[in-house]
Structures are given as structure tokens and as C-alpha cells.
Design an enzyme around this catalytic site. Sequence first.
Site: not given
Ligand SMILES: [Zn+2]
Length: 310
Positions: A141, A143, A158, A169, A212, A251, A277
Site C-alpha cells: 500500500n 497510502d 511500492h 537527478c 536541478c 490472498s 475469502e
Molecule cells: Zn533533481
Amino acid sequence: MCFFQFTARRLVSQAHCGLKASSSKKQKFCLEMARPSSNMADFREVFAKAKHIAIITGAGVSAESGVPTFRGAGGFWRKWQAQDLATPGAFARNPSRVWEFYHYRREVMLSKHPNPAHIAIAECEKRLSKQGRSVVVITQNIDELHRKAGTRHLLEIHGSLFKTRCTSCGNVAENYKSPICPALAGKGAPDPDTEDAAIPVEDLPQCEEDGCNGLLRPHVVWFGEALDPGVLTAVEKELDICDLCLVVGTSSVVYPAAMFAPQVSARGVPVAEFNMEQTPATNRFRFHFPGPCGTTLPLALARHETEIIS
Ligand SMILES: [Zn+2]
């Protein structure tokens, strides 16, 4: 997805039966013998003895807080689902649209809160740490609800909605600004007839490192991208030492648990699933607790009578 499912099923069945090249008869017998227990008292005995608990969490935990995933039936942002927008190609073609999508998701999170499952996990970590025991959360997740609930030992495989990465950069930074940049203020409405804001690249979120000014992107793993090797190494390390593994809100045949649960199970470590389930993999694990994890986890992770609190 299919690859992971296939691999997991193969690995899990081999691991459970102790077979390398499986004899189908023996394997079938073995699988039929295995039935998961939903006995909470038995789980609590195992929980009370565990020193290193790994908790793998997936979308189901966030769903109980009302976090939209933009996947599956009805899960649309405008005309698209996550798999249409959360890709390097979509960002290269239309960074403004992809930023609108992520801006919307960030803003939605301002009104979402950790649910009893997130809180039970965070409280368990805090309590057990005083007993010299560890809890790690490995989540897909993005969040940050685990973080909001107070979880400290967190591996976000993730990435996070609230981190950015510079496309120039490579700098990764936390970012909780709302809106993330002036041009995105009031943009990102999810209705299907909303026009693209078509924001010029120079007005999209920009890198603040000295000189940058590169275009930022969300620091999340998109479809078609590899997981961060550093995070994966950390996950491997945790899975190697855990003596109890919980799979929550996802699952065990579906990524990401499918990547991790089999190797834990292969060492003979108990795995407990908490999800809505049963799945074909359920039978290969020690425990399965059906129902909303906001209901089952607080019972599972509450203080055990043998715990000594200083
Ligand atoms: Zn940068």
C-alpha cells in the site's frame, strides 16, 4: 500477476510436502491433509511465543479505510484505471494527466484514517518492542496509513504517494504539500467528463535540489517497473528471521504475498491469513481467519496473558 500466482502455487505445494520433483499422488494426499485452522486460541499460543513477526499487508487493509485503488469493477478515475495511468509510458506521454491522478489520490488521503487493523498492528509493534520482540510491516500500500497509525518498522515495497523522485537527478524526497504545486490546485477531479488540465511540464512538480529543476514523479512502483532492490533485500532479511508471518488483506496466491509467504512457509514457519475469502493457497497455511481484518486483527494481536509489561 499470473507468473507470481503460478510460482507461488508451485513453491508452496513443494515446500509444504517437502518434495522437489513432485509425485502427484503424494502431493495430492499432502494437500488434502492440510486444512487451515481458524482457531483463535491456537493462533494466540503461537503469537505469544513469536519473537520476530512479519506482517504482509495488501489492498484489503486500505479498502477498509475507504481508500480507492482504481482497480477492478467500478474503480475508475475519469475513463481510466490504475493500470492505464500508473506506467512509465503514460507518464512519458502525458505527465500532466498522471500528476492529476496522483494529486487526486494524495488529496483523497487527507480525509482517510487508519482503521482498527492498522492500529492493532502499530500497537502490537509498540508493545512487543518493550519485550525485546519485533514486528515488521511489509506493505504494497502506498497510502501511508500504517505510518499514520504509528507503525515504525515499515517496508513499503511500492513506495509512497507522499514521496517524489526526480526524473533528472534521482533525488527522493518526502512531500506532504497540498496541493503539491500551484498549477494542480483544484485539479484532478475524477468525473469521466472532466477535461485534462494539460499543465505545461514546467508548471508540474519540480525538483528543489540546487540548480536541478527536473520534473518530479511519484516515488511509487509503476506497472512494468522493478521493485527497489534495496527494499527487496530488507524484505528478504526480515523473512529470513521471522518466526510468525501474517498475510493481511491480500490472498497468499496474489502478489505481493505470493512472492514472500512461500519462502517463509518453506522454513516451517507458521503463516496466518486474514482476509475476506479463502483461496486455493489457504489450505497450505497454518491459519486462516475470514472476515474484515479490522475485526479479526485486533483480537489476534491483543496483549496475550503471558506478556509481561514493564
Ligand atoms: Zn533533481
